[in-house]
Design an enzyme around this catalytic site. Sequence first.
Site, PDB file in Angstrom:
ATOM      1  N   ARG A  10       0.811  -1.220   0.000  1.00 51.09           N
ATOM      2  CA  ARG A  10       0.000   0.000   0.000  1.00 51.09           C
ATOM      3  C   ARG A  10       0.849   1.276   0.000  1.00 51.09           C
ATOM      4  NH1 ARG A  10      -2.237  -3.642  -1.202  1.00 51.09           N
ATOM      5  NH2 ARG A  10      -4.193  -4.535  -0.462  1.00 51.09           N
ATOM      6  N   SER A  23     -11.075   0.650   2.907  1.00 49.81           N
ATOM      7  CA  SER A  23     -10.408   0.315   4.173  1.00 49.81           C
ATOM      8  C   SER A  23      -9.726   1.555   4.729  1.00 49.81           C
ATOM      9  CB  SER A  23      -9.381  -0.794   3.951  1.00 49.81           C
ATOM     10  OG  SER A  23     -10.015  -1.982   3.532  1.00 49.81           O
ATOM     11  N   GLU A  34      -5.145   4.617   5.761  1.00 48.95           N
ATOM     12  CA  GLU A  34      -4.826   4.340   4.364  1.00 48.95           C
ATOM     13  C   GLU A  34      -5.203   5.492   3.438  1.00 48.95           C
ATOM     14  OE1 GLU A  34      -5.869   1.000   0.956  1.00 48.95           O
ATOM     15  OE2 GLU A  34      -5.724   0.401   3.057  1.00 48.95           O
TER      16      GLU A  34
END
Length: 337
Positions: free
Chosen positions: A159, A237, A328
């Site tokens: 990520r 998320s 995130e």
Amino acid sequence: MRLAEHTTLRLGGPADEVVAATGSEELVEAVRSADAAGTPVLLLAGGSNLVVADAGFGGRVVHVATRGVQVESDACGGAMVRVAAGEPWDDLVVRALAEGWLGLEALSGIPGSVGATPVQNVGAYGQEVAQTIASVRTFDRVERAVRTLAAAECGFGYRTSRFKVDPLRYVVLDVTFQLRLGTLGGPVAYAELARSLGVAAGERAPAADVREAVLTLRRGKGMVLDEADHDTWSAGSFFTNPVVEPERVPAGAPAWPQPDGSVKTSAAWLIEHAGFERGHVRGHVAISGKHTLALTNRGGGTTAELVALATEIRDGVELAYGVRLDPEPTLVGCRVG
């Protein structure tokens, strides 16, 4: 323009200025001229990974509306496909399946634009875009020049990428993917997806079946946008799965060993076992009733409420397990904690 109208969370205040860029030259010029004037810039495409402050953004919002899919080669060795940053991501996945291009099928249903995918190294159900990206063409705001970075130069990790690490430097103009040809997707690496497909982990399934299975799983978690379903009014998320030393993984928590000896564990497990249940409400925002990692706007919410909920969860997990969760999404004018 209120930015709430252009983010999947439906949150965010007004923008001082909005410039739409429908071509890469327009996109470069919109950013270059703002930089020359000392005006802050916010790039906005799908708005699926943004949390914008209630006060809005005091600068120029550049709406990335570039379009175009150019097939540079499509032969036995695979397809090289160059895609404009503003193209909707799932439209590309649909086209890939129609053309017999493989490697994107498990990333079905993800909202947002193609240009955002290398920034986060978007991934789901055992696939990451880093596995298929050949290069990323950018405008380098430091060197004030257009630069093409090969995949090896992009600093891809879980990520993350060099674009995320240095968010004010690069503007993604287009992404070139190298995709295999055929009808069978790659080995299914994600256990939940394998069960849905009725195959063993590591086996292959038709790419079209992989897409349908992924969409079904995502809908069950509120991860396919639906105007009528507040569980989908999210930024996906909200926390990444933490990577920690093996001894810091709580007993009973999922553990995925990493090449460097560390272990990735489940943010969702930590949140749930720290006492935060699905549907946990704070004002007009809540944890999704379908997916623990999604923080949602139930209608009439504010960014302040959302950030307060995120802070409550992060602090609760850290108190319970000594593990600090990282957001995130990109936070604009606000922060957790």
